[in-house]
Write a protein that holds these residues in place. Structure first.
Motif, PDB file in Angstrom:
ATOM      1  N   ALA A   1      -4.206   1.549  12.362  1.00  0.00           N
ATOM      2  CA  ALA A   1      -5.976   1.661  13.023  1.00  0.00           C
ATOM      3  C   ALA A   1      -6.682   2.591  12.438  1.00  0.00           C
ATOM      4  O   ALA A   1      -7.806   2.114  12.166  1.00  0.00           O
TER       5      ALA A   1
ATOM      6  N   SER B   1      -9.116  -0.274  15.143  1.00  0.00           N
ATOM      7  CA  SER B   1      -8.758  -1.518  14.406  1.00  0.00           C
ATOM      8  C   SER B   1      -9.408  -2.637  15.006  1.00  0.00           C
ATOM      9  O   SER B   1      -9.557  -3.753  14.029  1.00  0.00           O
TER      10      SER B   1
ATOM     11  N   VAL C   1      -6.167   3.066  19.019  1.00  0.00           N
ATOM     12  CA  VAL C   1      -5.973   1.838  18.269  1.00  0.00           C
ATOM     13  C   VAL C   1      -7.168   1.132  18.559  1.00  0.00           C
ATOM     14  O   VAL C   1      -7.378   0.359  17.487  1.00  0.00           O
TER      15      VAL C   1
END
Length: 456
Positions: A112, A318, A315
């Protein structure tokens, strides 16, 4: 002397100079990679003057100072901690901050972070194009300018340019992140958008020619506006380049390595990785588009409610790649308005803390943190205020969920990526319903935080 004293105290509270592996700073935060975070006195750090909060995420311990202040503190902190400049890092005198941070992450978080490092530098170009698209939409809707006029045609050229050459921009940025030569990455992006290939931008019904190559039928279709194909291809290019540099003699490295890298990667792009990447990208956008048009509002409710929690894991970095792919394939980014609802809801909850708290230092933190969240930067609000008291964070999740439900229900889309909060009005395709969703998220979070309360 004030910032010098803060820097000196930080060194002690962080467990000493030897506990700081590397350091850098962004617009608001001091970012540190720490050897042993158990040695950090986090509570004492949060009590320092100018400190608005501290948290650990994405392999880094981050201290929130705010715009302007962080630069002054870092100026004094860097020599005390033995932090080197980027030039010295590149010369191999010390591991770079990004590399040090990545080593602290698990593989998924590292992936990510890699996508984030690739797309964040490109965001200004996409934002500019998105704002131009929004302006053109207003011109067309309200007949401000004749669509056949020179002004409109030229602005239309300006707005589409970033998406047409997107593989070149991604190629440059991705090669730099993957450890390859950035300009070779740009060349690969240029190969994938070559004029000899049919440009699919705006030509959904066009049929490309097929080239016979050693018995293989190669579809002469370009990759303008795509994301996944060029990412995969440049990753392969970086591996090929690194492998060649290990075996090619230094005397001819400058001539032979780029030559062979471009040839090998070009064939791989046209025959294997490009078509595979296109299939993956099409599959991803088709799936998301199906979910959006079937269970959309409820997906908005869930993602809007959970997005701030996802931010805690890192995360969310991403998502830029997915948003860029959607922007091209669907004609708009329907994920960004959902993220925006979650962000402004954090601002609403933080604003409630500002009005209700009796803690003077918290008041000083909460108001600028709320303003920052309304402008799309939520870390001061999340880590400096709402997570400290927990219940405001829950209220923000509720506000983000309801706001997300509304913007998906009314099919609000964006013309770009990266901008949320108030700035997103410039790239929102439906500013009115985006504004209504904005108010729903903020008011719900504010009332929820006020009613739930918290312990000082």
């Amino acid at each position: 002397m004030k910032h010098q004293e803060i820097a000196e105290k930080l060194i002690t509270l962080l467990g000493g100079k030897e506990n700081v592996i590397s350091a850098a700073h962004c617009a608001t935060r001091l970012r540190l990679v720490i050897d042993d975070e158990s040695k950090i006195d986090k509570e004492a750090i949060e009590e320092l003057d100018e400190v608005k909060g501290a948290f650990s995420t994405s392999g880094q311990f981050q201290i929130i100072f705010g715009t302007g202040t962080v630069n002054k503190v870092f100026t004094h902190f860097a020599p005390l901690a033995g932090v080197v400049s980027e030039t010295e890092e590149e010369a191999g005198k010390k591991i770079s901050h990004n590399e040090a941070a990545k080593k602290k992450l698990n593989p998924f978080a590292r992936f990510a972070r890699t996508l984030s490092n690739i797309f964040v530098p490109i965001i200004p170009a996409i934002v500019a194009a998105g704002m131009l698209m929004g302006l053109l939409g207003l011109m067309r809707t309200y007949n401000w300018v004749d669509p056949e006029s020179g002004l409109f045609i030229m602005l239309d050229m300006f707005s589409s340019a970033a998406f047409i050459i997107l593989p070149i921009l991604i190629g440059f940025s991705a090669a730099k992140e993957f450890g390859g030569t950035p300009y070779l990455g740009a060349v690969i992006g240029g190969i994938m958008t070559h004029p000899a290939l049919l440009n699919p931008w705006g030509l959904a019904n066009a049929e490309p020619a097929t080239l016979d190559f050693l018995g293989f039928g190669v579809e002469m279709l370009g990759y303008q506006g795509t994301v996944i194909p060029v990412l995969l291809t440049v990753y392969m290019m970086s591996l090929i380049e690194k492998a060649l540099r290990k075996v090619v003699p230094n005397m001819v490295d400058l001539l032979v390595t780029p030559f062979l890298t471009v040839i090998f990667t070009g064939f791989i792009a046209m025959l294997v990785v490009g078509p595979l990447g296109r299939a993956l990208g099409n599959g991803l956008t088709t799936t998301l588009d199906f979910l959006y048009h079937t269970v959309g509002p409820f997906a908005g409710l869930i993602f809007g409610g959970l997005y701030s929690t996802i931010v805690l894991t890192g995360v969310h970095h991403s998502f830029h790649a997915i948003e860029a792919e959607l922007l091209i394939a669907v004609g708009g980014n329907f994920l960004l308005p959902i993220w925006a609802m979650a962000n402004v809801a954090q601002g609403g909850a933080t604003l409630a803390v500002f009005f209700k708290t009796r803690n003077k230092k918290m008041k000083g933190i909460a108001l600028p943190a709320a303003v920052s969240a309304f402008l799309g930067i939520t870390e001061p609000a999340i880590f400096g205020v709402n997570l400290r008291y927990r219940r405001p964070f829950i209220a923000a999740a509720i506000g983000g969920g309801l706001g997300g439900f509304y913007v998906v229900f009314t099919q609000v889309m964006a013309n770009g990526i990266g901008l949320t909060g108030i700035p997103m009005f410039a790239i929102a395709q439906d500013p009115l319903n985006y504004g209504i969703g904005f108010l729903i998220a903020v008011v719900t979070a504010f009332v929820g935080a006020w009613v739930l309360g918290w312990k000082e």
